[in-house]
Enzyme design. Structure first.
Site, PDB file in Angstrom:
ATOM      1  N   THR A   1     -10.474   5.388   5.823  1.00  0.00           N
ATOM      2  CA  THR A   1     -11.133   4.601   6.596  1.00  0.00           C
ATOM      3  C   THR A   1     -10.402   3.202   6.924  1.00  0.00           C
ATOM      4  O   THR A   1     -10.803   2.509   7.724  1.00  0.00           O
ATOM      5  CB  THR A   1     -12.430   4.324   5.687  1.00  0.00           C
TER       6      THR A   1
ATOM      7  N   LYS B   1     -10.818   0.621  10.145  1.00  0.00           N
ATOM      8  CA  LYS B   1     -11.033  -0.827  10.048  1.00  0.00           C
ATOM      9  C   LYS B   1     -10.004  -1.478  10.753  1.00  0.00           C
ATOM     10  O   LYS B   1     -10.164  -2.593  11.583  1.00  0.00           O
ATOM     11  CB  LYS B   1     -10.920  -1.259   8.541  1.00  0.00           C
TER      12      LYS B   1
ATOM     13  N   LYS C   1       0.835   8.846   0.221  1.00  0.00           N
ATOM     14  CA  LYS C   1       0.386   7.721   0.963  1.00  0.00           C
ATOM     15  C   LYS C   1       1.704   7.083   1.671  1.00  0.00           C
ATOM     16  O   LYS C   1       1.955   6.024   2.468  1.00  0.00           O
ATOM     17  CB  LYS C   1      -0.491   6.658   0.504  1.00  0.00           C
TER      18      LYS C   1
ATOM     19  N   HIS D   1     -13.549  15.086  -0.869  1.00  0.00           N
ATOM     20  CA  HIS D   1     -12.779  14.096  -0.293  1.00  0.00           C
ATOM     21  C   HIS D   1     -11.203  14.187  -0.571  1.00  0.00           C
ATOM     22  O   HIS D   1     -10.327  13.303  -0.339  1.00  0.00           O
ATOM     23  CB  HIS D   1     -13.162  12.674  -0.899  1.00  0.00           C
TER      24      HIS D   1
ATOM     25  N   LYS E   1      -3.019  -0.063   0.589  1.00  0.00           N
ATOM     26  CA  LYS E   1      -3.658   1.169   0.287  1.00  0.00           C
ATOM     27  C   LYS E   1      -3.373   1.455  -1.344  1.00  0.00           C
ATOM     28  O   LYS E   1      -2.537   0.787  -1.824  1.00  0.00           O
ATOM     29  CB  LYS E   1      -3.201   2.749   0.783  1.00  0.00           C
ATOM     30  N   ARG E   2      -4.339   2.336  -1.870  1.00  0.00           N
ATOM     31  CA  ARG E   2      -3.941   2.681  -3.410  1.00  0.00           C
ATOM     32  C   ARG E   2      -2.662   3.427  -3.479  1.00  0.00           C
ATOM     33  O   ARG E   2      -2.292   4.038  -2.383  1.00  0.00           O
ATOM     34  CB  ARG E   2      -5.178   3.771  -3.744  1.00  0.00           C
TER      35      ARG E   2
END
Length: 824
Positions: free
Chosen positions: A664, A668, A562, A368, A556-557
């Site tokens: 993901t 969504k 990110k 991952h 998000k985390r």
């Protein structure tokens, strides 16, 4: 339900569903909780409703397991350190087809289902995408009628509950099990002994064969707790089995009698800490050791459980790979490979070659991440101290792997060392997972390409057929039907409800993408969702936002790759433009952030503080506050995401290209009609292929361009010197206007960006601003925006977890979904 099943139900469950539910709830209030309905609290009624729903799952649950046993099925065991399930009540009602009946039953009892569901805490069993993906796959395996079992840890406290104090993240205990969990069933008959420490002794039997025994160990008991996972309206209920750590003795009686009461229970407390908290901090030796204990604890109990089930139906291990497939969800469970070898050899007497052949055909591994620090490794000294027998087994696997590499690539000792499982005093779990698995998969096409060409290039050259691609997906039951029932109704009214089981049927919505009637209904629906979210924002933060604004969402985390900080820098640029040009025309925006930072990740926590500082700065400027709102919702969760995503206009998917394995959240959002602004990273690439780049806002360097810029010697200060807008923004980071009490607070962020900028924030900044300007231009055309919103939904049917699970079944597990009898 089949006729034979119907006749076994109690009379109360053969009645009409509304009356049957009301009667069941009243009975649980009276007989389980000893409460009269007139004095029951809302929590009492929730518990009674949950037990009533679980009762209706129980018969299907037992029948499913009986069907698997009688059908001699191949079973899939999904091992994950996280399962971010979210709330269960409404999801179970939807999958049972009792959602309408439950609304009516609750109203007849004087309650609203929406109020009852608020009494249910989010299960604290995960942190981010890894755990949520595992939950989606559990839902899809049940819906696809794949004999699947999830295995993990029953964390008592989850990761943490996030509070914001003066703009800083503060971690609080997430005691989600403080009140009874009505969905789980304790299985004390499924308790296994898990060993740690000790040493290995060799014994010789009468035939002269040497046997190794792991002795003088410190033991922990693992007790099972089962949660039902229902498929969508198909009578299949699979099992999520979670392990709780229990002491072998409640307390030391001798210490107790001496009056040393703390010492009497000290061992119990230390033992049971294994399942207390998800992801203990790993910046200390004790934290790292606890993480390894957690990982071995749950895989040891799981493998013992799997072998008990297997041997209940068979006498030999000859058919193990044909009846058992174990999916390792990332590297966390990789210690399962030497554990299975230990069980097969030391407990069941198999020779090495036989045990290794069986193990390699039983395990599969999902990677991952491309981040080196996330490819787990352990100190050889610590590993050997905790798991001495496993280190012996790993050394032998490593020796054989090295021999294989030397045979295939003679004279390439550098390659041998790169691929080694044990090297320079470090045990590399990703190398172990690859060596011990028959199939390894990436989770998006770009991610898999990066694994083949960079991260696992040596392994791919050794085993070119082992590494496959299976793009992640999300379950439409939770993320559309449950999270966005109004949109789901609009879709079903036009194309029928087949999309709920086969998401590719959303293609039929494309024919209505320009339909004025659907446009009006779509806009009304989205307006209601934005109103609901605005109320949530005000309740949680105290800040009001305009529902007429564009809802721009980044949830998000928290992690530098990110790039939440790039978004914050963009907001500073916008603020400075408004401050300099008060008459500047722009689309009003509400920019919403949510997400947790790891407790020891100080830069991520500083980014949260920056977001709050930017929001405060904007609110303190009357003109800017009219055009721009910045809010941070604390304690991000599955339930919170279910409320945010359907109200979102613009989805921020702006990670550095080549760093997000898949994502993901992007799926969504698109499936709920949000438009994406993002880089060509992770699954964004495949979303763009299906939705069309013209319906998205793509910007920034590609993964190969990022790599090339770094290889050529990327100099972030050159970006700073060449861009006046960027220069103003970065200099504002150390301005008293941003942080009046401590102007130097954000200097570490600024210095890091100018010196290193490892995630190419400055390189992509101007392109990001240009893409945001294009968003403004497009949002001013509501017809274009609504058409694009509908097309995003219609073209994203590929991103269903049902499709992902079907690919695993075909490419990895070699079984046929839905036939109930296992392998092909």
């Amino acid at each position: 339900m089949a006729e034979s099943q119907t006749q076994t139900l109690e009379p109360s469950r053969r009645a009409g569903p509304v009356d049957a539910l009301k009667r069941a709830i009243r009975e649980h209030l009276t007989y389980t909780l000893a409460r009269s309905p007139s004095h029951a609290t809302e929590r009492d009624v929730y518990m009674a409703a949950a037990w009533s729903v679980r009762d209706r799952l129980a018969e299907r649950w037992a029948a499913t397991q009986q069907r698997y046993r009688q059908g001699d099925t191949k079973r899939v065991y999904y091992l994950s350190l996280e399962f971010l399930m979210g709330r269960t009540l409404v999801n179970a009602l939807l999958n049972l087809g009792l959602d309408g009946a439950a609304v009516e039953a609750a109203e007849d009892l004087g309650y609203r289902l929406e109020e009852l569901r608020e009494a249910e805490p989010d299960a604290g069993l995960g942190n981010g995408g890894l755990g949520r993906l595992a939950a989606c796959y559990m839902d899809s395996m049940a819906t696809q009628q794949i004999p699947g079992y999830g295995y993990g840890i029953r964390y008592e406290h989850g990761i943490f509950r996030q509070r914001i104090v003066d703009g800083w993240q503060v971690e609080m205990p997430d005691n989600w099990l403080q009140l009874q969990n009505p969905w789980e069933i304790a299985r004390p008959d499924r308790t296994y002994r898990v060993q740690f420490n000790g040493h290995v002794e060799a014994e010789t039997d009468a035939a002269g064969r040497t046997h190794l025994k792991w002795v003088d160990t410190q033991d922990v008991l693992a007790m099972a707790y089962d949660t039902p996972v229902p498929g969508y309206r198909n009578h299949t209920v699979n099992t999520l089995r979670l392990w709780a750590a229990k002491a072998t003795e409640e307390f030391q009686l001798e210490d107790f009698f001496r009056g040393d009461y703390i010492a009497a229970v000290d061992s119990k407390i230390r033992t049971e800490s294994i399942s207390k908290v998800l992801y203990p901090p790993d910046d200390t030796g004790s934290g790292k050791e606890l993480r390894l204990r957690q990982q071995y604890f749950f895989v040891s109990a799981t493998l013992q459980d799997i072998l008990v089930r297997y041997l209940h139906e068979r006498r030999t291990f000859d058919d193990l790979p044909e009846k058992v497939q174990i999916q390792l969800n990332d590297t966390h469970p990789a210690v399962a490979i030497p554990e299975l070898m230990r069980l097969l050899m030391d407990e069941h007497g198999l020779e090495w070659d036989t045990a290794w052949r069986l193990a390699r055909r039983t395990f599969a591994y999902t990677n991952h991440t491309v981040l080196p620090e996330a490819l787990e490794s352990w100190s050889e000294e610590m590993f050997g101290r905790l798991l001495p027998r496993h280190l012996q087994i790993i050394h032998e696997i490593d020796r054989r792997l090295r021999d294989r590499v030397r045979e295939s690539f003679p004279g390439e000792e550098d390659r041998v060392e790169r691929m080694a499982i044990v090297s320079n005093g470090v045990v590399r779990m990703a190398s172990l997972a690859i060596a011990g698995s028959h199939t390894v998969n990436g989770v998006a096409e770009l991610h898999t390409q990066i694994l083949r060409e960079r991260i696992f290039r040596d392994f791919h050259q050794l085993w070119p057929k082992k590494l496959v691609s299976i793009t992640n997906g999300v379950t439409p039951r939770r993320w559309m039907l449950k999270a966005n029932p109004e949109m789901s109704t609009l879709i079903t009214d036009r194309i029928g409800d087949g999309w709920i089981r086969d998401l590719e049927e959303l293609h039929g919505l494309e024919a209505y993408a320009e339909d004025p009637e659907l446009h009006r209904a779509w806009q009304r629906m989205r307006g209601r969702k934005k109103t609901e979210l605005a109320r949530l924002i005000e309740r949680e933060t105290g800040f009001g936002v305009s529902t007429a604004s564009l809802f721009d969402v980044h949830i998000k985390r928290l992690h530098e790759y990110k790039r939440q900080h790039m978004n914050a820098l963009r907001l500073i640029d916008t603020f400075l433009r408004i401050r300099d040009e008060p008459e500047l025309e722009m689309v009003p925006r509400t920019v919403l952030f949510a997400g947790k930072a790891a407790p020891t990740y100080h830069t991520a926590k500083l980014i949260i503080r920056l977001i709050h500082a930017v929001g405060d700065c904007i609110r303190g400027h009357p003109t800017a506050a009219e055009k721009l709102s910045v809010v941070f919702l604390p304690n991000y969760s599955v339930t919170q995401a279910e409320r945010i995503i359907p109200a979102t206009d613009l989805s921020e998917q702006i990670s550095t290209a080549g760093y997000e394995a898949s994502g993901t959240g992007n799926m969504k959002f698109a499936l709920n009609g949000a438009l994406t602004i993002g880089t060509m990273d992770g699954a964004n690439v495949e979303i763009a292929e299906r939705v069309g780049r013209e319906e998205m806002f793509i910007f920034g360097l590609s993964a190969p361009e990022v790599l090339r810029r770094k290889e050529e010697g990327y100099e972030p200060r050159a970006e700073y010197e060449s861009s006046e807008r960027l220069r103003r923004v970065l200099d504002f980071l150390i301005s008293p206007d941003l942080s009046p009490d401590d102007p130097e607070r954000f200097r570490p962020l600024r210095d890091s960006l100018l010196a290193e900028d490892g995630y190419m924030v400055l390189a992509d900044f101007e392109a990001y601003l240009a893409a945001q300007e294009e968003v403004d231009r497009r949002y001013l055309d509501p017809t274009w925006w609504t058409t694009a919103s509908i097309r995003n939904v219609a073209r994203c049917g590929y991103f269903s977890s049902d499709r992902s699970v079907a690919e695993y079944a075909e490419k990895v597990w070699k079984l046929e979904p839905g036939n109930g009898n296992g392998g092909r």
